[in-house]
Scaffold this motif. Structure first.
Motif, PDB file in Angstrom:
ATOM      1  N   ILE A  22      -7.004 -12.814  -2.709  1.00  0.00           N
ATOM      2  CA  ILE A  22      -6.138 -12.821  -3.890  1.00  0.00           C
ATOM      3  C   ILE A  22      -6.304 -11.458  -4.562  1.00  0.00           C
ATOM      4  N   PRO A  23      -5.487 -10.490  -4.191  1.00  0.00           N
ATOM      5  CA  PRO A  23      -5.704  -9.124  -4.690  1.00  0.00           C
ATOM      6  C   PRO A  23      -5.452  -9.012  -6.183  1.00  0.00           C
ATOM      7  N   THR A  24      -6.245  -8.175  -6.826  1.00  0.00           N
ATOM      8  CA  THR A  24      -6.031  -7.860  -8.239  1.00  0.00           C
ATOM      9  C   THR A  24      -5.595  -6.405  -8.397  1.00  0.00           C
ATOM     10  N   GLU A  25      -5.893  -5.576  -7.400  1.00  0.00           N
ATOM     11  CA  GLU A  25      -5.513  -4.176  -7.485  1.00  0.00           C
ATOM     12  C   GLU A  25      -4.035  -4.012  -7.132  1.00  0.00           C
ATOM     13  N   LEU A  26      -3.546  -2.776  -7.278  1.00  0.00           N
ATOM     14  CA  LEU A  26      -2.147  -2.467  -6.991  1.00  0.00           C
ATOM     15  C   LEU A  26      -1.867  -2.668  -5.505  1.00  0.00           C
ATOM     16  N   THR A  27      -0.904  -3.514  -5.188  1.00  0.00           N
ATOM     17  CA  THR A  27      -0.479  -3.706  -3.805  1.00  0.00           C
ATOM     18  C   THR A  27       1.040  -3.725  -3.748  1.00  0.00           C
ATOM     19  N   VAL A  28       1.561  -3.452  -2.556  1.00  0.00           N
ATOM     20  CA  VAL A  28       3.003  -3.502  -2.325  1.00  0.00           C
ATOM     21  C   VAL A  28       3.226  -4.329  -1.065  1.00  0.00           C
ATOM     22  N   SER A  29       4.172  -5.240  -1.127  1.00  0.00           N
ATOM     23  CA  SER A  29       4.504  -6.017   0.064  1.00  0.00           C
ATOM     24  C   SER A  29       5.994  -5.842   0.393  1.00  0.00           C
ATOM     25  N   PRO A  30       6.311  -5.700   1.673  1.00  0.00           N
ATOM     26  CA  PRO A  30       5.374  -5.604   2.786  1.00  0.00           C
ATOM     27  C   PRO A  30       4.663  -4.251   2.779  1.00  0.00           C
ATOM     28  N   THR A  31       3.553  -4.166   3.529  1.00  0.00           N
ATOM     29  CA  THR A  31       2.786  -2.923   3.585  1.00  0.00           C
ATOM     30  C   THR A  31       3.469  -1.877   4.448  1.00  0.00           C
ATOM     31  N   SER A  32       4.334  -2.291   5.346  1.00  0.00           N
ATOM     32  CA  SER A  32       5.196  -1.410   6.131  1.00  0.00           C
ATOM     33  C   SER A  32       6.383  -2.236   6.575  1.00  0.00           C
ATOM     34  N   ALA A  33       7.456  -1.581   6.983  1.00  0.00           N
ATOM     35  CA  ALA A  33       8.655  -2.344   7.326  1.00  0.00           C
ATOM     36  C   ALA A  33       9.455  -1.635   8.400  1.00  0.00           C
ATOM     37  N   ASP A  34       9.718  -2.360   9.493  1.00  0.00           N
ATOM     38  CA  ASP A  34      10.660  -1.914  10.512  1.00  0.00           C
ATOM     39  C   ASP A  34      11.967  -2.642  10.238  1.00  0.00           C
ATOM     40  N   LEU A  35      12.983  -1.892   9.828  1.00  0.00           N
ATOM     41  CA  LEU A  35      14.258  -2.492   9.455  1.00  0.00           C
ATOM     42  C   LEU A  35      15.117  -2.819  10.661  1.00  0.00           C
ATOM     43  N   LEU A  60      11.185  -4.584  -1.614  1.00  0.00           N
ATOM     44  CA  LEU A  60       9.738  -4.409  -1.721  1.00  0.00           C
ATOM     45  C   LEU A  60       9.270  -4.961  -3.061  1.00  0.00           C
ATOM     46  N   THR A  61       8.057  -5.454  -3.098  1.00  0.00           N
ATOM     47  CA  THR A  61       7.532  -6.058  -4.321  1.00  0.00           C
ATOM     48  C   THR A  61       6.190  -5.449  -4.663  1.00  0.00           C
ATOM     49  N   ILE A  62       6.054  -5.002  -5.916  1.00  0.00           N
ATOM     50  CA  ILE A  62       4.789  -4.491  -6.437  1.00  0.00           C
ATOM     51  C   ILE A  62       4.029  -5.651  -7.070  1.00  0.00           C
ATOM     52  N   ASN A  63       2.746  -5.780  -6.714  1.00  0.00           N
ATOM     53  CA  ASN A  63       1.905  -6.815  -7.291  1.00  0.00           C
ATOM     54  C   ASN A  63       0.647  -6.161  -7.848  1.00  0.00           C
ATOM     55  N   ALA A  64       0.329  -6.445  -9.086  1.00  0.00           N
ATOM     56  CA  ALA A  64      -0.906  -5.916  -9.675  1.00  0.00           C
ATOM     57  C   ALA A  64      -1.357  -6.842 -10.796  1.00  0.00           C
ATOM     58  N   PHE A  65      -2.655  -7.134 -10.809  1.00  0.00           N
ATOM     59  CA  PHE A  65      -3.239  -7.998 -11.823  1.00  0.00           C
ATOM     60  C   PHE A  65      -4.513  -7.334 -12.336  1.00  0.00           C
ATOM     61  N   SER A  66      -4.784  -7.504 -13.622  1.00  0.00           N
ATOM     62  CA  SER A  66      -5.988  -6.936 -14.259  1.00  0.00           C
ATOM     63  C   SER A  66      -6.017  -5.413 -14.155  1.00  0.00           C
ATOM     64  N   MET A  67      -4.867  -4.801 -14.344  1.00  0.00           N
ATOM     65  CA  MET A  67      -4.804  -3.338 -14.264  1.00  0.00           C
ATOM     66  C   MET A  67      -5.416  -2.695 -15.513  1.00  0.00           C
ATOM     67  N   THR A  68      -5.926  -1.493 -15.316  1.00  0.00           N
ATOM     68  CA  THR A  68      -6.454  -0.676 -16.411  1.00  0.00           C
ATOM     69  C   THR A  68      -5.711   0.666 -16.417  1.00  0.00           C
ATOM     70  N   PRO A  69      -5.163   1.085 -17.556  1.00  0.00           N
ATOM     71  CA  PRO A  69      -5.134   0.390 -18.846  1.00  0.00           C
ATOM     72  C   PRO A  69      -4.228  -0.832 -18.799  1.00  0.00           C
ATOM     73  N   ALA A  70      -4.315  -1.682 -19.812  1.00  0.00           N
ATOM     74  CA  ALA A  70      -3.575  -2.932 -19.830  1.00  0.00           C
ATOM     75  C   ALA A  70      -2.081  -2.730 -20.033  1.00  0.00           C
ATOM     76  N   GLU A  71      -1.680  -1.540 -20.494  1.00  0.00           N
ATOM     77  CA  GLU A  71      -0.270  -1.241 -20.699  1.00  0.00           C
ATOM     78  C   GLU A  71       0.010   0.147 -20.165  1.00  0.00           C
ATOM     79  N   GLY A  72       1.075   0.296 -19.410  1.00  0.00           N
ATOM     80  CA  GLY A  72       1.366   1.606 -18.834  1.00  0.00           C
ATOM     81  C   GLY A  72       2.581   1.553 -17.935  1.00  0.00           C
ATOM     82  N   SER A  73       2.622   2.463 -16.941  1.00  0.00           N
ATOM     83  CA  SER A  73       3.767   2.585 -16.049  1.00  0.00           C
ATOM     84  C   SER A  73       3.305   2.778 -14.613  1.00  0.00           C
ATOM     85  N   VAL A  74       4.131   2.339 -13.708  1.00  0.00           N
ATOM     86  CA  VAL A  74       3.966   2.595 -12.276  1.00  0.00           C
ATOM     87  C   VAL A  74       5.135   3.463 -11.838  1.00  0.00           C
ATOM     88  N   VAL A  75       4.845   4.500 -11.051  1.00  0.00           N
ATOM     89  CA  VAL A  75       5.876   5.431 -10.592  1.00  0.00           C
ATOM     90  C   VAL A  75       6.098   5.224  -9.098  1.00  0.00           C
TER      91      VAL A  75
END
Length: 631
Positions: free
Chosen positions: A283-296, A309-324
């Motif tokens: 059960i990842p808490t760090e920044l992950t992206v699914s799928p990890t690779s993709a053959d279209l 694609l889906t970004i998943n992240a839980f318990s990130m530090t800082p608690a408020e911010g941005s993902v690029v």
């Protein structure tokens, strides 16, 4: 004797070692809330699509779930397919109930048999065969899957159904939790009657409760996804906020990507907490992206392919911010499939982010096209490689099958192929007419309101209530198949579809080349605007080999009880190329041996001839059959 014992011990050790390194599988069986969906056809997602995201290396997940299935279909269709792949040590997750509630808690097959016993065939034909009784046939069907999984050496898990988002104050209603105690029917010797309202602690009509009782009786693990999803929904405070965040916008049952992903995560979390696959679930808490690779996959040069694609992240530090999110050359990014750019900035709060975005890869060169998407937050960066292969459809001869469907169901065929005529399951042609005098065709067609369509109605004429997905026993079908000695390279499937008489018509359109053991969705629309023909187009890279057939099916249903509402169809086209194979055609004859008259002539690779040439010819005869003739 000692030598024999030693050999047995060595064999056992080798077998255990083999099991230790052999990849294992989690098989998931369920309904539309768990099913796979095509990303470019719908925003709906099933949680079974994402369960594999939470398995460690060495484990994978196969999702057999399909929309519209109850436990009868779960056992007789899905399980019969799945058990061919199940091996000792695998896990089988089983979750049904949404469609078992058809017929207000009565058994569909028993209800049909009752009407037949009293000679009311019209009522019998109108019965939805789905549906089971929670305490009897529902448990029996689930139990057969459990028993047979165990016989194969697999580990079955019963998972109670996800809730519907039926808020009732600060809780989810009994019906939302699959307890019909406040409104159900009972089949008596005199027909269906309303059952008495049951107190909250009476679980007679509670499907989720009976699934748990079955797990206890069978001694198998139970995952309470009903209560888990109720807590998840209620965490959003209101029904509108819950559905806006987790659901696909068409009701209270089907998820969007975020909803499906969070439900899959809940199932994995509950399993891990119970010690089920605990070392193989993460059960990842760090920044992950699914799928990890993709053959279209493959597409034609010049096309663009889109990957979700889906970004998943839980318990990130800082608690408020941005993902690029940034993309390499050849890839564009979007949050809505409308506005595209090479970079996205996605804000998050409370240390949590579950967000879907889209990557578009343009196939500008022959062969492999590739690029990279990078997702960064602080010092953490995740890269996802995207690949696709551009091909050119060359060789062979053109084939085009066209059903105008304006006055009949005849097919106009160009080129060498065999037509699979239009057929109906639980449907019939009501008439051919324009959808409505005010029907609105796409401007590019130049069609006006006088253009007729085939208007189709279900057997019995009355659309039943509470249908949320297609009925596997109700569809319209056409197709093509290659002539012996050839294969078809399909590059286009298109048609028009419309509802007539109301705005509640819904449908799925699929194609398959394995008689619907598997299927690909090319269109989904719920609550179609009446009299407004929708253009459906798919450009697959699809080979239909000898012995196969390409089938197109339209599965309609209506949003609520209604009579006389029709689904309208027209201008079905299947286009491709005919390519000869090395196997040849067995029925070689001389023209003088055939009593039928040749109608048209083709070369071995399907090119049409003005007349039969010297040597080998493919000939279509008066009755539509094709044979190989030598002149």
């Amino acid at each position: 004797m000692k030598r024999f014992t030693l050999l047995c011990l060595l064999a056992l050790m080798m077998g255990c070692f083999g099991l230790g390194i052999q990849a294992q599988t989690v098989h998931t069986l369920g309904d539309s809330t768990m099913a796979n969906y095509e990303e470019d056809a719908t925003v709906t997602r099933g949680w079974g699509m994402y369960f594999g995201n939470f398995l460690t290396d060495g484990w994978s997940s196969i999702n057999y779930a399909l929309g519209g299935r109850d436990t009868y279909g779960g056992y007789n269709e899905l399980w019969q397919k799945a058990k061919k792949q199940v091996k000792a040590g695998d896990y089988v997750i089983i979750s049904f109930a949404h469609n078992d509630e058809k017929n207000d808690g009565m058994d569909g097959r028993q209800l049909k048999a009752y009407y037949e016993s009293i000679g009311d065939q019209n009522a019998a034909n109108a019965v939805d065969l789905r549906g089971s009784i929670p305490s009897t046939t529902y448990k029996e069907n689930l139990g057969k899957i459990v028993d047979e999984a165990r016989e194969l050496g697999a580990i079955p898990i019963i998972c109670s159904p996800v809730c519907r988002s039926y808020f009732s104050g600060s809780t989810i209603s009994r019906k939302g939790r699959h307890d019909l105690g406040e409104g159900y029917k009972v089949l008596t010797e005199n027909g269906p009657v309303d059952g008495p309202k049951l107190p909250a602690d009476d679980h007679t009509m509670d499907y989720a409760w009976h699934s748990e009782q079955l797990a206890k009786e069978k001694g198998v693990s139970f995952i309470d996804l009903t209560n888990a999803t109720a807590k998840l929904y209620l965490s959003y405070g209101t029904r509108s906020k819950c559905e806006e965040t987790l659901f696909d916008g068409t009701g209270s049952t089907h998820f969007n990507t975020m909803g499906a992903l969070l439900v899959a995560r809940e199932c994995a979390r509950l399993m891990k907490e119970q010690g089920i696959l605990a070392d193989n679930i993460t059960i990842p808490t760090e920044l992950t992206v699914s799928p990890t690779s993709a053959d279209l996959g493959e597409a034609y040069k010049g096309q663009t392919l889109v990957k979700e694609l889906t970004i998943n992240a839980f318990s990130m530090t800082p608690a408020e911010g941005s993902v690029v999110v940034t993309a390499s050359d050849g890839i564009l990014l979007s949050l809505n499939k409308t506005d595209w750019s090479s970079q996205l900035t996605i804000d998050y709060k409370e240390g949590t982010l579950v967000k879907t975005f889209y990557a578009q890869l343009s196939l500008t060169q022959d062969g492999e096209n590739a690029g990279t998407v990078s997702v960064s937050q602080g010092e953490s960066t995740v890269e996802v490689a995207l690949t696709a292969t551009a091909i050119t459809l060359e060789g062979g001869a053109e084939m085009n099958a066209y059903w105008r469907l304006e006055s009949d169901d005849n097919c106009e065929l160009t080129g060498m192929a065999n037509v699979v005529p239009q057929t109906f399951q639980g449907m019939y042609v009501q008439r051919y007419s324009n959808p409505n005098k005010a029907s609105e065709w796409p401007e590019w067609t130049s069609f006006d309101a006088s253009r007729k369509m085939q208007r189709d109605l279900l057997t019995g004429d009355k659309w039943p209530a509470d249908e949320i997905d297609d009925n596997p026993e109700r569809y319209i079908q056409w197709g093509v198949k290659p002539v012996e000695g050839t294969e078809l390279k399909i590059d286009l499937i298109s048609l028009f579809v419309s509802g007539c008489g109301g705005n509640g018509m819904c449908c799925h359109i699929y194609y398959s080349i394995d008689d619907f053991a598997t299927r690909t969705t090319i269109f989904e629309m719920k609550k179609m605007p009446a009299n407004n023909p929708q253009y459906v187009e798919a450009k697959p890279v699809l080979t239909v080999g000898e012995g196969q057939q390409l089938l197109i099916r339209v599965y309609p249903w209506y949003n609520g009880t209604a009579e006389g509402k029709t689904i309208c169809l027209s201008d079905l086209t299947i286009h491709g190329m005919v390519v000869s194979t090395s196997t040849g055609i067995n029925n070689i004859q001389h023209p003088s041996t055939s009593s039928l008259q040749p109608k048209s002539f083709f070369t071995a690779d399907g090119r049409q001839l003005a007349q039969m040439q010297r040597g080998l010819n493919l000939v279509r005869l008066d009755d539509g059959t094709v044979m190989k003739l030598i002149k």
